[in-house]
Motif scaffolding. Structure first.
Motif, PDB file in Angstrom:
ATOM      1  N   LEU A 291       0.848  -1.249   0.097  1.00  0.00           N
ATOM      2  CA  LEU A 291      -0.200   0.003   0.021  1.00  0.00           C
ATOM      3  C   LEU A 291       0.794   1.295  -0.073  1.00  0.00           C
ATOM      4  O   LEU A 291       1.987   1.249   0.502  1.00  0.00           O
ATOM      5  N   ALA A 292       0.463   2.275  -0.585  1.00  0.00           N
ATOM      6  CA  ALA A 292       1.105   3.741  -0.501  1.00  0.00           C
ATOM      7  C   ALA A 292      -0.173   4.632  -0.168  1.00  0.00           C
ATOM      8  O   ALA A 292      -1.397   4.563  -0.480  1.00  0.00           O
ATOM      9  N   VAL A 293       0.397   5.487   0.923  1.00  0.00           N
ATOM     10  CA  VAL A 293      -0.638   6.523   1.066  1.00  0.00           C
ATOM     11  C   VAL A 293      -0.063   7.993   0.993  1.00  0.00           C
ATOM     12  O   VAL A 293       0.896   8.179   1.343  1.00  0.00           O
ATOM     13  N   ALA A 294      -0.845   8.709   0.294  1.00  0.00           N
ATOM     14  CA  ALA A 294      -0.546  10.196   0.071  1.00  0.00           C
ATOM     15  C   ALA A 294      -1.230  10.996   1.178  1.00  0.00           C
ATOM     16  O   ALA A 294      -2.440  11.042   0.965  1.00  0.00           O
ATOM     17  N   HIS A 295      -0.747  11.462   1.943  1.00  0.00           N
ATOM     18  CA  HIS A 295      -1.246  12.434   2.952  1.00  0.00           C
ATOM     19  C   HIS A 295      -1.227  13.792   2.238  1.00  0.00           C
ATOM     20  O   HIS A 295      -0.062  14.511   1.970  1.00  0.00           O
ATOM     21  N   LEU A 296      -2.432  14.409   1.987  1.00  0.00           N
ATOM     22  CA  LEU A 296      -2.568  15.853   1.420  1.00  0.00           C
ATOM     23  C   LEU A 296      -3.257  16.725   2.080  1.00  0.00           C
ATOM     24  O   LEU A 296      -4.174  16.522   2.681  1.00  0.00           O
ATOM     25  N   SER A 297      -2.836  17.862   2.344  1.00  0.00           N
ATOM     26  CA  SER A 297      -3.576  18.966   2.839  1.00  0.00           C
ATOM     27  C   SER A 297      -3.999  20.034   2.058  1.00  0.00           C
ATOM     28  O   SER A 297      -3.171  20.721   1.256  1.00  0.00           O
ATOM     29  N   PHE A 298      -5.265  20.542   2.081  1.00  0.00           N
ATOM     30  CA  PHE A 298      -5.679  21.737   1.076  1.00  0.00           C
ATOM     31  C   PHE A 298      -6.317  22.535   1.954  1.00  0.00           C
ATOM     32  O   PHE A 298      -6.934  22.400   3.195  1.00  0.00           O
ATOM     33  N   LYS A 299      -6.556  23.710   1.360  1.00  0.00           N
ATOM     34  CA  LYS A 299      -7.196  24.858   1.771  1.00  0.00           C
ATOM     35  C   LYS A 299      -8.558  24.771   2.077  1.00  0.00           C
ATOM     36  O   LYS A 299      -9.027  24.213   1.091  1.00  0.00           O
ATOM     37  N   ALA A 300      -9.307  24.846   3.116  1.00  0.00           N
ATOM     38  CA  ALA A 300     -10.675  24.305   3.315  1.00  0.00           C
ATOM     39  C   ALA A 300     -11.324  25.059   2.228  1.00  0.00           C
ATOM     40  O   ALA A 300     -12.385  24.428   1.909  1.00  0.00           O
ATOM     41  N   PRO A 381      -2.459  20.868  -3.365  1.00  0.00           N
ATOM     42  CA  PRO A 381      -2.199  20.670  -1.769  1.00  0.00           C
ATOM     43  C   PRO A 381      -1.083  21.618  -1.078  1.00  0.00           C
ATOM     44  O   PRO A 381      -0.012  21.930  -1.737  1.00  0.00           O
ATOM     45  N   ARG A 382      -1.180  22.145   0.089  1.00  0.00           N
ATOM     46  CA  ARG A 382      -0.268  22.966   0.534  1.00  0.00           C
ATOM     47  C   ARG A 382       0.701  22.121   1.318  1.00  0.00           C
ATOM     48  O   ARG A 382       1.954  22.459   1.755  1.00  0.00           O
ATOM     49  N   PHE A 383       0.357  20.866   1.528  1.00  0.00           N
ATOM     50  CA  PHE A 383       1.498  19.926   2.249  1.00  0.00           C
ATOM     51  C   PHE A 383       1.083  18.635   1.390  1.00  0.00           C
ATOM     52  O   PHE A 383      -0.134  17.975   1.212  1.00  0.00           O
TER      53      PHE A 383
END
Length: 450
Positions: A291-300, A381-383
């Protein structure tokens, strides 16, 4: 094989006789190994845990990135319906750090036919669902929808076909197996996986600083009993009794009255070869998927669609390489800065093993494209943070129960040798903890006979 973790044996009484002269070596520092070592130490045994990696925790670890984002390297949460983790947290005095709402079950969602849709979990919602073709509803009624009188047998796909009629995979198989098993339902054994079908998700819990809080606390308690950076290479019987655990290709060794292998099955297979080649062969037949998991954070503000439930799965029929998306920041506070939302996107599994070979940028591109289609997210994504696991989820393929039975029979001829881990217990943390606790109890009982 423990199919129901809630009926597993309870902890042994703490009034056990003095076992400090008895030495147990635990090989593997994941959640199963740490749990087994903790209970053995609690019973009074002398424990030494060895782990080949520089740190313990296995897949149950959390990481603070950029001083603002808490990402899970493995499981995102645990189910409130099982008290295995909650009760262990109470024992470890970290229950005050549990986060989430145990009383709020999460609906299951799937990105199907170009939009997010609620997955039916009961007869009425099934018959009303737009996900289900009319012919499938008719066939399901003919085959006694949700009949309880058939024991799971054969493959998961064939069992579902017999019990529910002709149902598209995005209705039952994908939503209820993608996240837990990441499997090929044509090959997975129904006996081990069918229980998750057609059930609502319970409330989801975690810890304030992530799931790794649990393994970090176990590590703290076991400090002095853990040796990292040591790779077990073989286990041999000592002529005078007990075992010898060889490490670093025989350059180091540890004698033990008992050994608990809390490693993946393919590692255990290599270690037990000198003791029982047949057991090693059976262990080698148990496979894992990556498995690969990409954590992405976006502006709400860049997410026009409300984030409902815990996340959504992506059926294969959608043509995306994404398996599922989870919403950590909706479930638990503090996972990302205020004004942002974190989404964990999973790829890989039995039907797309090569996904883990993609670059970080390729995985992020796949994830953002699917999130754009499903949620309308157009901003970047910001992160981002990508984690890969080459041996993520054990597969209970056809014949698994029989293999485990043969392995357990072989262990009877090797008193003092014990196995624990997800390939025996099941894919969840609760399964692993309960089986490891039971293994510690069985090894304690064995030590009392010496």
């Amino acid at each position: 094989m423990a199919s129901n973790p809630e009926t597993a044996e309870r902890p042994a009484r703490d009034s056990a006789p003095d076992l400090t002269s008895r030495r147990v070596v635990v090989v593997g520092g994941g959640i199963a190994g740490l749990t087994a070592a903790y209970y053995l130490k609690k019973r009074g045994a002398s424990v030494e845990l060895i782990e080949r990696e520089p740190s313990v925790g296995g897949m149950v670890r959390s990481s603070l990135r950029d001083e603002r984002y808490i990402v899970e390297l493995g499981p995102q949460a645990f189910a409130s319906s099982s008290d295995a983790i909650s009760s262990l947290a109470r024992e470890l005095s970290i229950n005050n750090l549990i986060a989430g709402d145990a009383g709020v079950p999460s609906e299951r969602y799937a990105f199907s036919k170009g939009r997010i849709q609620k997955v039916p979990v009961g007869a009425l919602s099934y018959l009303k669902s737009a996900l289900v073709p009319g012919i499938s509803k008719f066939k399901a009624l003919k085959t006694r929808f949700l009949s309880k009188d058939e024991e799971p047998s054969g493959s998961l796909a064939s069992f579902v076909s017999r019990r529910f009629g002709s149902i598209p995979p995005e209705v039952l198989l994908d939503p209820f197996t993608s996240n837990a098993w990441a499997c090929d339902c044509e090959k997975i054994e129904a006996q081990g996986a069918a229980a998750s079908l057609g059930t609502r998700m319970p409330g989801l819990l975690s810890f304030k600083w992530g799931m790794g809080t649990l393994t970090a606390r176990l590590e703290e308690i076991l400090r002095g009993s853990i040796r990292t950076g040591l790779c077990a290479s073989a286990i041999e019987r000592n002529p005078a009794g007990g075992f010898c655990v060889l490490m670093d290709h025989g350059r180091k060794a540890l004698d033990a009255d008992a050994v608990i292998l809390a490693t993946p099955s393919h590692v255990a297979s290599q270690l037990v070869g000198a003791i029982d080649a047949g057991m090693g062969s059976k262990l080698s037949e148990i496979s894992y998927v990556p498995l690969a998991v990409a954590h992405l954070s976006f502006k709400a503000a860049d997410i026009p669609t409300p984030l409902e439930g815990a996340g959504f799965v992506v059926p294969r029929s959608e043509g995306s390489r994404l398996l599922a998306a989870v919403f950590p920041s909706k479930l638990f506070p503090g996972r990302c800065p205020s004004g942002e939302e974190m989404i964990a996107c999973y790829a890989g599994g039995a039907l797309d093993e090569s996904a883990v070979e993609l670059s970080d940028s390729e995985l992020i591109e796949i994830a953002t494209a699917t999130l754009n289609a499903a949620l309308g997210i157009t901003g970047k994504p910001r992160f981002s943070y990508v984690k890969r696991w080459l041996h993520a989820v054990p597969q209970f393929t056809m014949g698994h129960a029989s293999r485990i039975s043969e392995i357990e029979k072989a262990l009877e001829s090797a008193p003092g040798l014990f196995l624990t881990g997800g390939y025996v217990a099941g894919p969840t943390m609760a399964n692993a903890i309960l089986h490891a606790r039971g293994t510690a109890n069985r090894s304690t009982a064995f030590l009392k006979t010496l």
